[in-house]
Design a protein around this motif. Structure first.
Motif, PDB file in Angstrom:
ATOM      1  N   ASP A 198       0.526  -0.852   0.009  1.00 58.83           N
ATOM      2  CA  ASP A 198      -0.109   0.212  -0.324  1.00 58.83           C
ATOM      3  C   ASP A 198       0.761   1.421   0.177  1.00 58.83           C
ATOM      4  OD1 ASP A 198      -2.193   1.639   0.268  1.00 58.83           O
ATOM      5  OD2 ASP A 198      -2.300   1.213   2.394  1.00 58.83           O
ATOM      6  N   GLN A 202       1.260   3.880  -2.680  1.00 53.59           N
ATOM      7  CA  GLN A 202       1.162   5.487  -2.708  1.00 53.59           C
ATOM      8  C   GLN A 202       1.497   6.200  -3.105  1.00 53.59           C
ATOM      9  OE1 GLN A 202      -2.094   4.382   1.576  1.00 53.59           O
ATOM     10  NE2 GLN A 202       0.077   4.736   1.617  1.00 53.59           N
ATOM     11  N   HIS A 267      -5.694   3.514  -6.133  1.00 48.39           N
ATOM     12  CA  HIS A 267      -6.193   4.531  -4.869  1.00 48.39           C
ATOM     13  C   HIS A 267      -7.841   4.560  -5.337  1.00 48.39           C
ATOM     14  CE1 HIS A 267      -2.893   3.579  -2.686  1.00 48.39           C
ATOM     15  NE2 HIS A 267      -4.133   3.862  -1.071  1.00 48.39           N
ATOM     16  N   HIS A 281      -7.575  -3.773   1.676  1.00 49.58           N
ATOM     17  CA  HIS A 281      -6.959  -2.474   0.784  1.00 49.58           C
ATOM     18  C   HIS A 281      -5.471  -2.973   0.250  1.00 49.58           C
ATOM     19  CE1 HIS A 281      -6.593   1.676  -0.317  1.00 49.58           C
ATOM     20  NE2 HIS A 281      -5.245   1.131   0.049  1.00 49.58           N
ATOM     21  N   CYS A 285      -4.862  -3.038  -3.619  1.00 47.68           N
ATOM     22  CA  CYS A 285      -4.402  -2.084  -4.131  1.00 47.68           C
ATOM     23  C   CYS A 285      -3.092  -2.739  -5.445  1.00 47.68           C
ATOM     24  CB  CYS A 285      -2.831  -1.486  -3.491  1.00 47.68           C
ATOM     25  SG  CYS A 285      -3.930   0.074  -2.684  1.00 47.68           S
TER      26      CYS A 285
HETATM   27 FE   FE2 Z   1      -3.778   3.097   0.346  1.00 47.06          FE
END
Ligand code: FE2
Length: 379
Positions: A198, A202, A267, A281, A285
């Motif tokens: 993640d 990001q 996202h 999550h 991703c």
């Molecule tokens: Fe995230």
């Protein structure tokens, strides 16, 4: 190397950020002016020695300490209401969340809403809006990945409608973030891998976001380099403190960066798919990396090539794509949405619920038909 172009930026971070091994010990002195402190955490950390020690040290300083534990993954709004109710009952004047991204996001939303009337659902549905600063809020992450300790939004999910979106206000940025890598040592390998991916996603979505700047890019390049070199180590050797420190630092840098910038289509799509099919999550991703990076390659070749060099994946945009996929596989993440039951009948819901700030921040826009074409590749 990309040619220099002047780009404006606004830095939005907590008033105080402490990073380092053992920094949880700084928390009691930071809370000295408060009387009733509400601690918020998940079911595992509530049973840890660190949690018992923290409660003891706060009580020794004369505070009344209350706890809300068992906060679940993916930020259920019912859990936010549970925190709000307890805080109002005990007249809490500070909220401290210790946990993964969902714990921090639930605590953050609750801190904003406690002094107001009503429930989280009313604010989540848009019936009411967050007017400004709520209670003092401190965030201590126990996973390395979400960056929630730095951001002014709470990603929450409504279990009734499957809608997952952010509750947001500039004043919701935590007052204090303490990032103590030792709190992440007990994070299990699968969660270490998913959270680390993640953070990786990001970082690169932040760089390709149109609002990216020298500020966010310098943080993200450093974060990506740390993740590329340390995620597999942290996954395979949970007690490797240097790898844990590198991942915790990378996650913090990423959070500081995307709090000022925003993310992208991974996202934008991970939220509705995750909420509908209960995909964690980080895994959502990771599963979206190949299709979204391929979609963006034509407009971001130079940036992806630079990121490939930073991560030592190679020299081209395609090298970055292959390196990112290999990184996910090296730590056991081979998520496919078909394993979670993704079907064509879900596409309408995903298309309707993917138009978030993240989707708007993707460097190459996607029409509804193009989103459907991308989803078809994931079946
Ligand atoms: Fe995230």
């Amino acid at each position: 190397m990309e040619e220099y172009k002047s780009r404006d930026f606004l830095v939005k971070v907590p008033q105080e950020i402490f990073f380092g091994k053992g920094t949880i010990a700084l928390l009691p002195e930071k809370l000295v002016r408060f009387h009733v402190i509400l601690l918020v955490t998940g079911k595992h950390f509530a049973l840890s020695c660190e949690y018992a020690q923290l409660i003891a040290s706060l009580e020794k300083n004369g505070h009344i300490v209350k706890s809300v534990t068992g906060i679940r993954g993916e930020g259920p709004i019912e859990d936010v209401d549970r925190i709000i109710m307890e805080a109002r009952n005990c007249s809490a004047d500070a909220v401290v969340a210790i946990g993964g991204g969902s714990v921090i996001d639930c605590g953050k939303a609750a801190a904003a809403l406690i002094p107001l009337g009503g429930t989280c659902r009313e604010y989540f549905s848009g019936e009411k809006t967050v007017p400004g600063k709520g209670l003092y809020f401190a965030a201590l992450p126990t996973t390395s990945g979400t960056g929630a300790e730095c951001t002014c939004n709470s990603v929450l999910a409504d279990g009734e409608t499957f809608v997952k979106k952010s509750l947001r206000h500039p004043s919701m940025t935590p007052d204090l973030a303490i990032v103590d890598p030792l709190l992440t040592v007990s994070c299990p390998p699968d969660l270490t891998a998913a959270s680390g991916l993640d953070a990786f996603v990001q970082s690169f979505e932040c760089v390709t976001n149109p609002k990216s700047s020298s500020y966010s890019e310098s943080l993200c390049y450093k974060a990506m380099s740390l993740i590329a070199r340390n995620l597999k180590k942290a996954y395979l050797e949970p007690e490797n403190i240097e790898a844990r420190c590198a991942m915790a630092e990378a996650s913090l840098l990423t959070g500081m960066a995307f709090a000022a910038t925003g993310l992208g289509a991974i996202h934008g799509l991970a939220h509705p798919i995750g909420a509908l099919l209960h995909v964690p999550h980080g895994a959502a991703c990771a599963a979206l990396i190949p299709s979204v990076v391929k979609w963006n390659l034509s407009c971001c070749e130079e940036k992806y090539a630079e990121m490939a060099e930073v991560c030592k994946f190679g020299k081209t945009g395609k090298d970055f794509l292959h390196g990112a996929v290999a990184l996910a596989e090296s730590c056991g993440v081979k998520a496919h949405f078909r394993d979670y039951g993704l079907k064509e009948k879900h596409f309408d819901f995903i298309v309707k619920n993917c138009r978030s700030a993240s989707m708007k921040g993707n460097p190459r826009s996607m029409s509804d038909d193009e989103v459907i074409a991308l989803l078809e590749t994931l079946l």
